[in-house]
Design a protein around this motif. Sequence first.
Motif, PDB file in Angstrom:
ATOM      1  N   THR A 133      38.938 -14.060 -17.110  1.00 19.82           N
ATOM      2  CA  THR A 133      40.249 -14.002 -16.099  1.00 19.82           C
ATOM      3  C   THR A 133      39.730 -13.033 -15.075  1.00 19.82           C
ATOM      4  O   THR A 133      39.489 -11.755 -15.278  1.00 19.82           O
ATOM      5  N   TRP A 134      39.915 -13.707 -13.729  1.00 22.48           N
ATOM      6  CA  TRP A 134      39.701 -12.865 -12.622  1.00 22.48           C
ATOM      7  C   TRP A 134      40.835 -12.583 -12.040  1.00 22.48           C
ATOM      8  O   TRP A 134      41.889 -13.752 -11.835  1.00 22.48           O
TER       9      TRP A 134
ATOM     10  N   SER B  82      45.199 -14.491 -24.055  1.00 25.41           N
ATOM     11  CA  SER B  82      45.067 -16.020 -24.668  1.00 25.41           C
ATOM     12  C   SER B  82      43.855 -16.697 -24.038  1.00 25.41           C
ATOM     13  O   SER B  82      43.287 -17.248 -24.701  1.00 25.41           O
ATOM     14  N   ASN B  83      43.464 -16.178 -23.051  1.00 24.79           N
ATOM     15  CA  ASN B  83      42.046 -16.850 -22.361  1.00 24.79           C
ATOM     16  C   ASN B  83      40.936 -16.335 -23.023  1.00 24.79           C
ATOM     17  O   ASN B  83      39.950 -17.068 -23.307  1.00 24.79           O
TER      18      ASN B  83
ATOM     19  N   GLU C  94      39.646 -18.610 -15.212  1.00 24.78           N
ATOM     20  CA  GLU C  94      40.929 -18.727 -14.412  1.00 24.78           C
ATOM     21  C   GLU C  94      41.057 -17.552 -13.493  1.00 24.78           C
ATOM     22  O   GLU C  94      40.534 -16.447 -13.686  1.00 24.78           O
ATOM     23  N   VAL C  95      41.621 -17.964 -12.472  1.00 24.78           N
ATOM     24  CA  VAL C  95      41.822 -16.800 -11.183  1.00 24.78           C
ATOM     25  C   VAL C  95      43.376 -16.623 -10.928  1.00 24.78           C
ATOM     26  O   VAL C  95      44.057 -17.732 -10.773  1.00 24.78           O
ATOM     27  N   PHE C  96      43.484 -15.391 -10.785  1.00 20.94           N
ATOM     28  CA  PHE C  96      44.857 -14.950 -10.533  1.00 20.94           C
ATOM     29  C   PHE C  96      45.166 -13.939  -9.312  1.00 20.94           C
ATOM     30  O   PHE C  96      44.127 -13.390  -9.057  1.00 20.94           O
TER      31      PHE C  96
ATOM     32  N   LYS D 182      37.279  -5.423 -22.307  1.00 19.19           N
ATOM     33  CA  LYS D 182      37.272  -6.147 -23.703  1.00 19.19           C
ATOM     34  C   LYS D 182      37.786  -7.413 -23.755  1.00 19.19           C
ATOM     35  O   LYS D 182      37.378  -8.173 -24.516  1.00 19.19           O
ATOM     36  N   TRP D 183      38.873  -7.629 -22.966  1.00 17.99           N
ATOM     37  CA  TRP D 183      39.327  -9.040 -22.999  1.00 17.99           C
ATOM     38  C   TRP D 183      38.810 -10.085 -21.837  1.00 17.99           C
ATOM     39  O   TRP D 183      39.546 -10.985 -21.530  1.00 17.99           O
TER      40      TRP D 183
END
Length: 301
Positions: A199-200, A191-192, A7-9, A228-229
């Motif tokens: 998560t980017w 959550s990802n 996922e990208v934000f 870490k996440w």
Amino acid sequence: LLNTDDEVFIIDPEREYAPLTSLLGGESIRIAAGAKVYINPLDMDMDYADDDDPITLKSDFINSLCETIIGGRYGLSPIQKSVIDRCVRQVYQPYIEHMNTLKGTVTYDPDYMPTLVDFYELLLSQPEPEAQNLALSIELYCTGSYDTFAHRTNVNTRSRFVVYDIKDIGSGMKELGLQVCLDAIWNKMISNKKAGKRTWFYIDEFYLLTQTDSSAKFLQQIYKRARKWAGIPTGITQNVGDLLESQIAVTILSNCDFILMLNQAPLDRQNLADLLNISPTQLTYVTNADSGQGLLYTGKT
């Protein structure tokens, strides 16, 4: 986006990513006064702080929000910080009790989350004059005209590519908007990771988050914990000089494994050369460079 389920934000302060969002089928969340799109800055996954106490890390974040709102040269006083910490712990008590009844089946429940209004009312009930001053300072953002972040989150996006558009939030709230969106991405990153996704996330106008000490410290926490996440943070800025004025920002930059430098102003060039040990010959590649040309720094080379 094309080859993984990552996922990208993007946090977009100037609405520069709208064409990219449209072309890649992403979703743009416009956050502005009166837009009826809400993100609750008090949202908290129970895994918010890894194995540590999530309330402690959340208290640091609320401190940084209050410091951004109040402004001033010297930041928050020790008494103000103590009052904020006490109220943060009290405001989350019902939520913690509710989550304990669920016995770990879920670690996040937005319907039971406290809001800035609850925090504001708790401040008003405290005996110290500092608490009353704090409440008065944040009133505009809780029950006044700037109450964009005083409601429970009503954004539930399913898109893998999400842009937080904060252009219309108002110049006085840009730093606040950056912080709240970054915290929302942090909760999403948790959550990802549980779902096995990376998560980017990209923070434009990165220097704005280094303007206050507490905001910079929160940013540093994100950079330290993101790996870490399974998170990959990227900061983007033209204001390198402003960025390097913050010692915390310099520490973040020093620990980055990838830095892309395009054309730089003379003073910025020298500051970067000192920080990253760039030779005079290498420096010529960011002196009067054409668009898209410059230097890549990969931690060692």
